[in-house]
Design a protein around this motif. Structure first.
Motif, PDB file in Angstrom:
ATOM      1  N   GLN A  97       3.393   4.244   6.919  1.00  0.00           N
ATOM      2  CA  GLN A  97       2.757   3.656   8.094  1.00  0.00           C
ATOM      3  C   GLN A  97       1.880   4.695   8.796  1.00  0.00           C
ATOM      4  O   GLN A  97       0.764   4.389   9.218  1.00  0.00           O
ATOM      5  CB  GLN A  97       3.838   3.119   9.039  1.00  0.00           C
ATOM      6  CG  GLN A  97       3.334   2.173  10.070  1.00  0.00           C
ATOM      7  CD  GLN A  97       4.461   1.471  10.809  1.00  0.00           C
ATOM      8  OE1 GLN A  97       5.638   1.658  10.531  1.00  0.00           O
ATOM      9  NE2 GLN A  97       4.101   0.654  11.775  1.00  0.00           N
ATOM     10  N   TYR A  98       2.364   5.927   8.889  1.00  0.00           N
ATOM     11  CA  TYR A  98       1.561   6.983   9.519  1.00  0.00           C
ATOM     12  C   TYR A  98       0.378   7.397   8.642  1.00  0.00           C
ATOM     13  O   TYR A  98      -0.679   7.760   9.172  1.00  0.00           O
ATOM     14  CB  TYR A  98       2.433   8.178   9.921  1.00  0.00           C
ATOM     15  CG  TYR A  98       3.105   7.936  11.247  1.00  0.00           C
ATOM     16  CD1 TYR A  98       2.396   8.070  12.432  1.00  0.00           C
ATOM     17  CD2 TYR A  98       4.422   7.519  11.319  1.00  0.00           C
ATOM     18  CE1 TYR A  98       2.988   7.804  13.657  1.00  0.00           C
ATOM     19  CE2 TYR A  98       5.028   7.257  12.542  1.00  0.00           C
ATOM     20  CZ  TYR A  98       4.299   7.401  13.703  1.00  0.00           C
ATOM     21  OH  TYR A  98       4.880   7.130  14.916  1.00  0.00           O
ATOM     22  N   VAL A  99       0.519   7.322   7.346  1.00  0.00           N
ATOM     23  CA  VAL A  99      -0.626   7.587   6.464  1.00  0.00           C
ATOM     24  C   VAL A  99      -1.719   6.550   6.719  1.00  0.00           C
ATOM     25  O   VAL A  99      -2.903   6.887   6.838  1.00  0.00           O
ATOM     26  CB  VAL A  99      -0.198   7.591   4.972  1.00  0.00           C
ATOM     27  CG1 VAL A  99      -1.407   7.577   4.055  1.00  0.00           C
ATOM     28  CG2 VAL A  99       0.695   8.799   4.677  1.00  0.00           C
ATOM     29  N   VAL A 100      -1.321   5.296   6.829  1.00  0.00           N
ATOM     30  CA  VAL A 100      -2.288   4.228   7.095  1.00  0.00           C
ATOM     31  C   VAL A 100      -2.944   4.423   8.456  1.00  0.00           C
ATOM     32  O   VAL A 100      -4.158   4.246   8.601  1.00  0.00           O
ATOM     33  CB  VAL A 100      -1.613   2.844   6.986  1.00  0.00           C
ATOM     34  CG1 VAL A 100      -2.506   1.736   7.528  1.00  0.00           C
ATOM     35  CG2 VAL A 100      -1.231   2.561   5.543  1.00  0.00           C
ATOM     36  N   ILE A 101      -2.169   4.797   9.449  1.00  0.00           N
ATOM     37  CA  ILE A 101      -2.734   5.055  10.783  1.00  0.00           C
ATOM     38  C   ILE A 101      -3.796   6.157  10.696  1.00  0.00           C
ATOM     39  O   ILE A 101      -4.873   6.039  11.283  1.00  0.00           O
ATOM     40  CB  ILE A 101      -1.619   5.413  11.785  1.00  0.00           C
ATOM     41  CG1 ILE A 101      -0.775   4.177  12.089  1.00  0.00           C
ATOM     42  CG2 ILE A 101      -2.200   6.019  13.071  1.00  0.00           C
ATOM     43  CD1 ILE A 101       0.526   4.467  12.802  1.00  0.00           C
ATOM     44  N   GLY A 102      -3.518   7.218   9.956  1.00  0.00           N
ATOM     45  CA  GLY A 102      -4.505   8.277   9.769  1.00  0.00           C
ATOM     46  C   GLY A 102      -5.781   7.766   9.128  1.00  0.00           C
ATOM     47  O   GLY A 102      -6.891   8.124   9.546  1.00  0.00           O
ATOM     48  N   LYS A 103      -5.642   6.906   8.137  1.00  0.00           N
ATOM     49  CA  LYS A 103      -6.821   6.328   7.476  1.00  0.00           C
ATOM     50  C   LYS A 103      -7.587   5.418   8.423  1.00  0.00           C
ATOM     51  O   LYS A 103      -8.830   5.400   8.415  1.00  0.00           O
ATOM     52  CB  LYS A 103      -6.400   5.569   6.224  1.00  0.00           C
ATOM     53  CG  LYS A 103      -5.933   6.483   5.114  1.00  0.00           C
ATOM     54  CD  LYS A 103      -5.506   5.707   3.890  1.00  0.00           C
ATOM     55  CE  LYS A 103      -5.045   6.656   2.799  1.00  0.00           C
ATOM     56  NZ  LYS A 103      -4.674   5.948   1.568  1.00  0.00           N
ATOM     57  N   MET A 104      -6.862   4.664   9.234  1.00  0.00           N
ATOM     58  CA  MET A 104      -7.524   3.799  10.211  1.00  0.00           C
ATOM     59  C   MET A 104      -8.319   4.636  11.218  1.00  0.00           C
ATOM     60  O   MET A 104      -9.448   4.279  11.579  1.00  0.00           O
ATOM     61  CB  MET A 104      -6.482   2.931  10.926  1.00  0.00           C
ATOM     62  CG  MET A 104      -5.811   1.907  10.036  1.00  0.00           C
ATOM     63  SD  MET A 104      -4.387   1.119  10.821  1.00  0.00           S
ATOM     64  CE  MET A 104      -5.206  -0.148  11.771  1.00  0.00           C
ATOM     65  N   LEU A 105      -7.730   5.733  11.656  1.00  0.00           N
ATOM     66  CA  LEU A 105      -8.435   6.614  12.590  1.00  0.00           C
ATOM     67  C   LEU A 105      -9.687   7.200  11.950  1.00  0.00           C
ATOM     68  O   LEU A 105     -10.744   7.262  12.579  1.00  0.00           O
ATOM     69  CB  LEU A 105      -7.500   7.713  13.088  1.00  0.00           C
ATOM     70  CG  LEU A 105      -6.382   7.228  14.012  1.00  0.00           C
ATOM     71  CD1 LEU A 105      -5.330   8.306  14.201  1.00  0.00           C
ATOM     72  CD2 LEU A 105      -6.946   6.786  15.358  1.00  0.00           C
ATOM     73  N   ASN A 106      -9.572   7.630  10.697  1.00  0.00           N
ATOM     74  CA  ASN A 106     -10.747   8.147   9.984  1.00  0.00           C
ATOM     75  C   ASN A 106     -11.848   7.085   9.919  1.00  0.00           C
ATOM     76  O   ASN A 106     -13.030   7.387  10.110  1.00  0.00           O
ATOM     77  CB  ASN A 106     -10.380   8.583   8.567  1.00  0.00           C
ATOM     78  CG  ASN A 106      -9.718   9.921   8.524  1.00  0.00           C
ATOM     79  OD1 ASN A 106      -9.837  10.722   9.441  1.00  0.00           O
ATOM     80  ND2 ASN A 106      -8.987  10.176   7.459  1.00  0.00           N
ATOM     81  N   SER A 107     -11.455   5.851   9.656  1.00  0.00           N
ATOM     82  CA  SER A 107     -12.425   4.769   9.555  1.00  0.00           C
ATOM     83  C   SER A 107     -13.159   4.552  10.879  1.00  0.00           C
ATOM     84  O   SER A 107     -14.363   4.304  10.891  1.00  0.00           O
ATOM     85  CB  SER A 107     -11.709   3.481   9.127  1.00  0.00           C
ATOM     86  OG  SER A 107     -12.590   2.403   9.116  1.00  0.00           O
ATOM     87  N   ILE A 108     -12.424   4.660  11.974  1.00  0.00           N
ATOM     88  CA  ILE A 108     -13.062   4.478  13.285  1.00  0.00           C
ATOM     89  C   ILE A 108     -13.996   5.646  13.591  1.00  0.00           C
ATOM     90  O   ILE A 108     -15.113   5.455  14.060  1.00  0.00           O
ATOM     91  CB  ILE A 108     -11.995   4.339  14.385  1.00  0.00           C
ATOM     92  CG1 ILE A 108     -11.225   3.023  14.199  1.00  0.00           C
ATOM     93  CG2 ILE A 108     -12.628   4.402  15.775  1.00  0.00           C
ATOM     94  CD1 ILE A 108      -9.947   2.937  15.009  1.00  0.00           C
ATOM     95  N   MET A 109     -13.553   6.867  13.274  1.00  0.00           N
ATOM     96  CA  MET A 109     -14.375   8.031  13.606  1.00  0.00           C
ATOM     97  C   MET A 109     -15.585   8.175  12.688  1.00  0.00           C
ATOM     98  O   MET A 109     -16.656   8.568  13.140  1.00  0.00           O
ATOM     99  CB  MET A 109     -13.526   9.303  13.532  1.00  0.00           C
ATOM    100  CG  MET A 109     -12.510   9.410  14.641  1.00  0.00           C
ATOM    101  SD  MET A 109     -11.608  10.982  14.631  1.00  0.00           S
ATOM    102  CE  MET A 109     -10.730  10.901  13.086  1.00  0.00           C
ATOM    103  N   TYR A 110     -15.400   7.886  11.413  1.00  0.00           N
ATOM    104  CA  TYR A 110     -16.450   8.179  10.442  1.00  0.00           C
ATOM    105  C   TYR A 110     -17.060   6.941   9.803  1.00  0.00           C
ATOM    106  O   TYR A 110     -17.976   7.057   9.012  1.00  0.00           O
ATOM    107  CB  TYR A 110     -15.907   9.105   9.337  1.00  0.00           C
ATOM    108  CG  TYR A 110     -15.304  10.354   9.894  1.00  0.00           C
ATOM    109  CD1 TYR A 110     -16.065  11.257  10.619  1.00  0.00           C
ATOM    110  CD2 TYR A 110     -13.956  10.627   9.711  1.00  0.00           C
ATOM    111  CE1 TYR A 110     -15.493  12.408  11.133  1.00  0.00           C
ATOM    112  CE2 TYR A 110     -13.380  11.789  10.218  1.00  0.00           C
ATOM    113  CZ  TYR A 110     -14.162  12.668  10.933  1.00  0.00           C
ATOM    114  OH  TYR A 110     -13.594  13.803  11.443  1.00  0.00           O
ATOM    115  N   GLY A 111     -16.468   5.769  10.105  1.00  0.00           N
ATOM    116  CA  GLY A 111     -16.924   4.530   9.441  1.00  0.00           C
ATOM    117  C   GLY A 111     -17.998   3.895  10.150  1.00  0.00           C
ATOM    118  O   GLY A 111     -18.980   3.526  10.274  1.00  0.00           O
TER     119      GLY A 111
END
Length: 111
Positions: A97-111
């Protein structure tokens, strides 16, 4: 705040609740329990702070901190798993779940 951003905040809040439940119901005291609780809460707090800052560098800085706190939480879960304080059925879903949260954050910052 966009609909996508609400998903990451919801995910972080659910994960924090699961961390708190894990700490409270653990038959043996968890290693670094205070740090685990604090890092899980910091993920949520920094996401909220980032969204409160609107778009741009200030937001992304807060979201990057949240991502780092997510990695810290993953580390504390791993420490407790290796020390046999928590089992795989508690560790792996929460870690993922925390891995997914990290990916979601990356998507918001860099997506």
């Amino acid at each position: 705040m966009t609909y996508r951003n609400l998903h990451v905040l919801d995910a972080a809040e659910r994960a924090e609740d699961r961390v708190n439940e894990l700490i409270e119901r653990s038959p043996r005291p968890l290693l670094y329990a205070k740090q685990l609780r604090d890092s899980a809460h910091s993920v949520v707090a920094n996401i909220r702070e980032g969204f409160g800052r609107g778009n741009g560098r200030d937001r992304d800085r807060s979201l990057a901190i949240a991502r780092g706190e997510s990695e810290e939480t993953i580390g504390h879960l791993g420490t407790n798993f290796r020390a046999e304080r928590i089992g795989g059925k508690d560790c792996w879903p929460l870690r993922n779940q925390y891995v997914v949260i990290g990916k979601m954050l990356n998507s918001i910052m860099y997506g």
